[in-house]
Structure formats: C-alpha cells, structure tokens
Design an enzyme around this catalytic site. Structure first.
Site, PDB file in Angstrom:
ATOM      1  N   LYS A   1       0.840  -1.204   0.000  1.00  0.00           N
ATOM      2  CA  LYS A   1       0.000   0.000   0.000  1.00  0.00           C
ATOM      3  C   LYS A   1       0.875   1.253   0.000  1.00  0.00           C
ATOM      4  CE  LYS A   1      -3.736   2.131   2.721  1.00  0.00           C
ATOM      5  NZ  LYS A   1      -4.632   1.963   3.897  1.00  0.00           N
TER       6      LYS A   1
ATOM      7  N   SER B   1      -9.092   3.315   2.909  1.00  0.00           N
ATOM      8  CA  SER B   1      -7.992   3.765   2.059  1.00  0.00           C
ATOM      9  C   SER B   1      -7.222   2.622   1.398  1.00  0.00           C
ATOM     10  CB  SER B   1      -7.020   4.612   2.883  1.00  0.00           C
ATOM     11  OG  SER B   1      -6.463   3.854   3.948  1.00  0.00           O
TER      12      SER B   1
ATOM     13  N   SER C   1     -10.286   1.420   6.991  1.00  0.00           N
ATOM     14  CA  SER C   1      -9.617   1.287   5.700  1.00  0.00           C
ATOM     15  C   SER C   1      -9.348  -0.139   5.250  1.00  0.00           C
ATOM     16  CB  SER C   1      -8.294   2.066   5.714  1.00  0.00           C
ATOM     17  OG  SER C   1      -8.552   3.442   5.860  1.00  0.00           O
TER      18      SER C   1
END
Length: 472
Positions: free
Chosen positions: A81, A156, A180
């Site tokens: 990520k 996210s 997230s």
C-alpha cells in the site's frame, strides 16, 4: 484469465514449494494479467519494470533449486500500500508533495514480507496521505470498483481490495485507521482484518494511535497465512502486543450455541441507505441457522462522546503534518479535508486530548463487558453501497446530512477506538450485483476467534468465490 491468477496465497505458495510451477511462470502470469485488467480499475500503481520482476523471480527459482525457501511468500507477487514505506519503492502516499519520494527503509511488516520471499511488483493505490474512504488522488487517479467500474471501491486500502478482487494479487497488505481494511473489503467482496491493537508493529512510540496494518485476501485461510508473515518476529514498539498469535490448525468455530450480538444501525443512530441493513444482516441469519444464539444489542454508552473523542484522536494524530499547512506552497497542494484535519489538530488543547483519552478508556471497558455476554459481534461494514467514482464522499444518507467527510463511515469507528480485532467479510450482493460486507468483531486479543468464526461463515456461503463482471 490465467489459471495461476485464480489461486489464492495458500494454494499458490504450495504449488511453488512443490515445484509444480516456477516463480517465473507465476510472475509472468500475474504481470500479463495486470496488463490486461489494471487499466480498467487502476489498483496497481508505480508498477516495476517487468524484466526486473522476472529476473527476481528467476533468483527465487534458483534458491528453490538449492533447497532454500524463504517462506510462504517465496516468489508470490505482492504490492505494498502506497502509504507504507518500502525500501527502494516509490512512496508517494498519493500526494503531489511526495510525488518523487522513494522509500529508504522497510516498515516492519514489509520487512517481514520481504524476508518471507515476497516478489514486489508495484504499489497499491490509496487516497491522498491515506485520508478518506474513497481511493482517489492527484498523483495516480481513481481506483474503480471491479463490480461496477462507474463506482468507488472505498479506501484507504482501495487499491489492495481491487487488486485482490481482479486476481492481480493473491493477498495484499493494507492498513486501517477508521475503516480502511473493512470498507474496501466490503465493496470488493474480499476479506480484510484489522488486528488487535499492537498485534502488528504500526505507529511507533508510547501513544496508542488508531492506525493498524493488516492483511487482505479472498479467503480466510489466505488472510491468516499473510497475517502469520506480518506478525512474525514479535513486538517492535513499546505498545506492541507480546502475546504470541497461534495460527496453527485454524478450523471453523463450532456454531452451536455461539453467542452473537447484532449491532445493526446502533438503535437508529446511524444513517443507512435503504435496504442495506437487511442485506448486511445475512451473516447473522447464516450463523443462526447453524445454531448460533443471536441477540440485537446497542452498547450502553454515550456514542456522541465517543465520536467527539474519535475526532480529537484523528486531529491529534494529524499534528505531525503541521509543516504541510504552515508552508503556503504545500498547503495549496492538499485536499481540503486534510487541511481541516491538521488545523483542528493544531487547535487542540491538552485538556481536550486528556478528555478524549478518558473517553477511549471508558469505551474500552464497555466493550470488554460486552464480551461477557457475546462471543462475537456483527455490524455493517458500511452505511451506503458503492457510490459514483467521481464523488469524494456522500454529503447525505437517506436525507440525513453528513457533518464531516467521514461521518458516513461511523459504523466502523467504535471498534477502531476499542482496538479490538475486526474481520471485514463478504455478506452477499445487492440485486444490482454490488458487494455487501460486514464487520465480525472479537474481544481484545481475539484475532484467532474472529478468523475461526469467519471460517464458519465462509464454509456456509459461496460469496468469496464470486468473480466481478470484469473477469467474466
């Protein structure tokens, strides 16, 4: 659709270890598949040169030939990520301010993935600096939902979720401050685990901030396999958990007599899109048919106080980014939601922070008491279905205005504040084919419990096997 890309982490790792397939073949299949699929969803960003990836895959094969295998990720394609640092990889966090930044060192869980043999193929997309549950930013653009390319996939960890759903990755790392790992898992029909507070090394220091790294996958066993890698090595920071997590011999929990609490919309507190609650309740009904004892529950706590404490905690965490708003040239490059967070953080008083810490401690005690009555809790993972990809966040739900850019995700907030393990898992689909997800919540330290109850639910449904239209 290359058959190798259909395999999850456990099966792919086993095939590589048995020399049934080479690491080069695995890499080639995933790179080729990403070439075909990624332009539509924009999940993988900063992709590495394919020749470099294939060269590394060849080195992994050579290691196997010498009898060496680093771990379960040996030769397995992975993409970190983009808010997480990895040495030698772009580290933009979706911000134009950091568009040219390259990682210098590995975050602890990335170092563990690398040590286990991960073959990094790129990064996964995220909102700007990880703020907001909609994955778009001015550096890499918008990640789209594989089940409907006109819609958002959440965030996210949206790039990771979309990369999994489209079979570009067999498992993926993510992180979770508010929701997230759970919101994008719900909207992509995959699993995401927010582990117990401190289970994985995250924010350093002596303050229990809200962010937790965690794994994502298409099955519970694949998720557990990556969790095993990410937790290997024990604590790093002063607040990390020291108790070992036993992931051996994971098996479905016995559903007969399992005590399940259904939180729903918290007694009408949460605004929800019409019909969502009925769909999200499906896992409750599945467990009840298997013998679980289900009871509706609303925590006996002032949730307005908890929301206010949550805002303070986020603002406090944002203070470290103060230089970004103090420099006018940098400030103008930030989205307004980020400026709002940082400025509120700079305006906090010590008394406000102390009061928020007291509320969080009281809430933790209330949650612990809930698990005297229940083995697990279930709640919707979202309050709306995936919305249009060009909408930053929903301004209202069912006619109720949202007073902040993240109020529409309040359903995930209490469990982040409690620091308990939460498994985001598939719950079915809308009549129009959009995924629905729930949160399976366990007691402090009960990571294994939520995984085993998740296995029970997974065995009784076929949601996780369903593929997005993009692949069909």
């Amino acid at each position: 659709m290359p058959p190798l890309c259909e395999l999850g982490l456990v099966d792919l790792a086993a095939a590589i270890a048995a020399r049934e397939v080479s690491c080069v073949e695995v890499a080639h299949a995933h790179l080729e598949h990403a070439d075909a699929v990624n332009p539509a969803v924009n999940a993988l960003i900063a992709r590495r040169d394919p020749d470099d990836v294939l060269d590394e895959a060849g080195e992994r094969d050579a290691e196997l030939g010498r009898g060496g295998r680093r771990g379960v990720l040996h030769g397995v394609p992975q993409a970190v990520k983009d808010v997480t640092e990895a040495a030698g990889q772009p580290f933009t966090a979706g911000s134009p301010i950091f568009a040219e930044r390259v990682g210098v060192t590995d975050a602890p869980h990335v170092a563990r993935m690398r040590a286990a043999g991960a073959l990094f193929v790129g990064r996964t997309n995220t909102p700007e600096l990880g703020f907001g549950s909609q994955t778009f930013n001015p550096v890499w653009g918008t990640t789209r939902n594989p089940y409907d390319l006109s819609r958002a996939v959440g965030g996210s960890s949206g790039g990771a979720a979309a990369g999994l759903a489209t079979r570009m990755l067999p498992a993926a790392d993510g992180s979770d401050t508010m929701g997230s790992l759970r919101n994008p898992a719900a909207w992509a029909n995959v699993y995401g685990l927010r582990p117990s507070r401190g289970r994985l090394p995250g924010s350093p220091g002596f303050v229990a901030q809200l962010n937790e790294p965690g794994p994502m996958a298409r099955t519970v066993l694949d998720l557990a396999a990556l969790l095993g890698v990410m937790t290997a090595g024990g604590p790093v920071g002063p607040l990390d958990r020291a108790d070992p997590l036993d992931l051996t011999d994971l098996h479905p929990a016995e559903p007969e007599g399992l005590r399940v609490g259904w939180l729903g919309d918290l007694g009408g507190r949460l605004a929800t899109e019409p019909g969502l609650l009925d769909l999200a309740r499906a896992p409750v009904d599945v467990l009840a048919r298997l013998g679980a004892v289900v009871e509706d529950v609303v925590p006996a706590f002032d949730l307005d106080r908890l929301w206010d404490a949550f805002l303070v905690w986020r603002w406090w965490n944002s203070v470290e980014m103060a230089p970004l708003v103090e420099d006018p040239a940098l400030r103008e490059q930030l989205k307004p939601e980020l400026v709002w967070e940082i400025e509120h953080g700079l305006g906090l008083t010590a008394r406000e922070v102390a009061r928020a810490a007291i509320v969080r401690a009281e809430w933790y005690a209330a949650v612990v008491a809930l698990f005297d009555r229940f083995d697990v809790l279930l709640a919707p993972a979202t309050q709306v279905h995936p919305f249009a990809a060009d909408v930053p966040w929903p301004a209202e739900i069912a006619g109720r205005p949202m007073d902040t850019y993240h109020r529409w995700m309040e359903t995930v907030m209490p469990w982040s504040m409690a620091g308990v393990p939460v498994l985001g898992m598939p719950a079915g689909f809308t009549p129009g084919g959009l995924p629905v997800g729930v949160q399976l919540i366990g007691p402090p330290g009960g990571d294994r419990r939520v995984l085993e109850v998740g296995l029970t639910h997974e065995a009784a449904t076929d949601w996780s096997a369903r593929r997005p239209p993009l692949l069909m």
